[in-house]
Design an enzyme around this catalytic site. Structure first.
Site: not given
Length: 410
Positions: A214, A284, A294, A344
């Site tokens: 991310n 996540d 690969k 949360k």
């Protein structure tokens, strides 16, 4: 007013292409009100001139240990006593080795042995030289002697190599110097506490060349680690892959995947930590099975299917195992930010959750500023938008005040 006003800083410059960056560092320091005197090694003279440095610092440049005029009054001893802080930028592998062995065969090394003031090193060298066991042993030895350090940074080098060894940017060194003097004035109310903080993204391998990750830069977590350490805490910073310089005085543990981050947290929290802050943006999901080779394109298909499984919930796991007296989490959301964060807070058994809207382009991921909402079981606080370093100071103060007034349930 800057906390560098009238601070006396001795800047040592050793041989290396990064020496040119020291000119900008002198400019930043003098602009902030510091008094700077420069000492050059013989090697440094190949990269920067005494005339340039004298013009910028406003003081004659010293480079010779046995200068008859200066040594008539034991000049090197007086210079060692004059400095509030000695900064070596760049610090070459040769200088680090000589300093570690207690050698005093030039003016700069002699000053470092003769001073009772702190010394800050900003290493700069080829990545292979930095990684060499001898250099690592020397750096470790100096750290054990309470010599301060910033960097080196990771990236492209003048020689064409890529890796750790670049001197930290002048602005980063300037910030470290500023933080050093701020720390001497900051109340050490976290002394004796152990804080564990996670930062940055995790990197989940798909195959040897691809991964899931991310946009987290790690800046918020690193700022929190710096702020907590400045107030006296013993800080362990467990970080995914980022470009941030290692904060001074912080135990940095580098990891890649969520599994590695959880393992590092547990191994560094065998004794219950006082505070845990989960500032990392943990992926996540991960591959059910990452391939050893690969993955190749299938010529007869425009699609590929990846089987993903959930990553471990690091915060929930540590909460269940009561690895810290107080648990603080982050919630990076793009909608219903406060609502989702409150969910949360309860679900993961947190004491505090810090929510931010990562859909905004002016704050959050890869930005120097942030704006958050701090939520506890009883209250909500929304500090103004601020630089992450400033916000981190506010958040550490909030966490300290919360822990001082709220009994731990862990």
């Amino acid at each position: 007013m800057s906390n560098l006003v009238q601070k006396r800083i001795l800047l040592g410059i050793t041989g290396g292409i990064a020496a040119y960056k020291s000119i900008e560092l002198i400019r930043l320091l003098t602009k902030a009100g510091a008094e700077v005197q420069v000492v050059l090694t013989d090697g440094a003279k190949a990269f920067v001139t005494e005339m340039t440095l004298q013009a910028i610092s406003g003081h004659p440049v010293r480079s010779t240990l046995l200068d008859p005029n200066a040594e008539a009054g034991m000049g090197h001893i007086e210079l060692a006593k004059w400095a509030d802080l000695i900064v070596i930028a760049p610090a070459s592998a040769d200088f680090i080795a000589r300093y570690a062995q207690g050698m005093a065969n030039d003016l700069l090394s002699t000053l470092c042995l003769a001073t009772e003031s702190p010394v800050l090193l900003a290493p700069a060298m080829n990545q292979a030289m930095w990684r060499h066991p001898a250099t690592q042993a020397n750096a470790k030895l100096l750290a054990e002697r309470d010599v301060l350090n910033i960097g080196p940074a990771d990236g492209a080098q003048a020689c064409g190599d890529i890796g750790p060894g670049r001197m930290s940017e002048p602005t980063d060194i300037f910030d470290t110097i500023t933080a050093h003097f701020e720390q001497t004035a900051i109340k050490q109310d976290l002394t004796g506490q152990h804080w564990v903080i996670t930062a940055g993204p995790t990197m989940e391998a798909i195959d040897p060349v691809r991964y899931i990750s991310n946009h987290s830069s790690g800046k918020m977590g690193y700022a929190l680690a710096t702020a907590a350490q400045a107030r006296g805490a013993s800080v362990t910073l467990i970080s995914g892959p980022v470009q941030c310089a290692a904060p001074h005085g912080v135990n940095l543990v580098s990891v890649k995947s969520a599994d590695e981050m959880l393992a590092a947290c547990e191994s560094n929290m065998t004794q219950q930590a006082d505070v845990f802050i989960g500032a990392a943006a943990v992926a996540d999901f991960k591959m059910k099975t990452a391939t050893d080779q690969k993955m190749k394109k299938q010529s007869d298909s425009d699609e590929i299917q990846l089987t993903l499984v959930k990553n471990p919930d690091i915060i929930a796991t540590l909460t269940q195992k009561k690895r810290a007296k107080y648990m603080v989490g982050f919630a990076a959301e793009t909608q219903k930010v406060v609502e989702y964060a409150k969910g949360k807070l309860v679900k993961k058994g947190l004491d505090i959750i810090i929510a931010n809207d990562v859909s905004r382009t002016d704050i959050g991921f890869n930005q120097d500023q942030n704006q958050v909402t701090v939520i506890t079981k009883d209250n909500t606080w929304s500090p103004s938008k601020a630089a992450k370093k400033e916000l981190a100071t506010q958040l550490v103060s909030f966490i300290y005040e919360y822990t001082a007034s709220t009994p731990s349930t862990n």
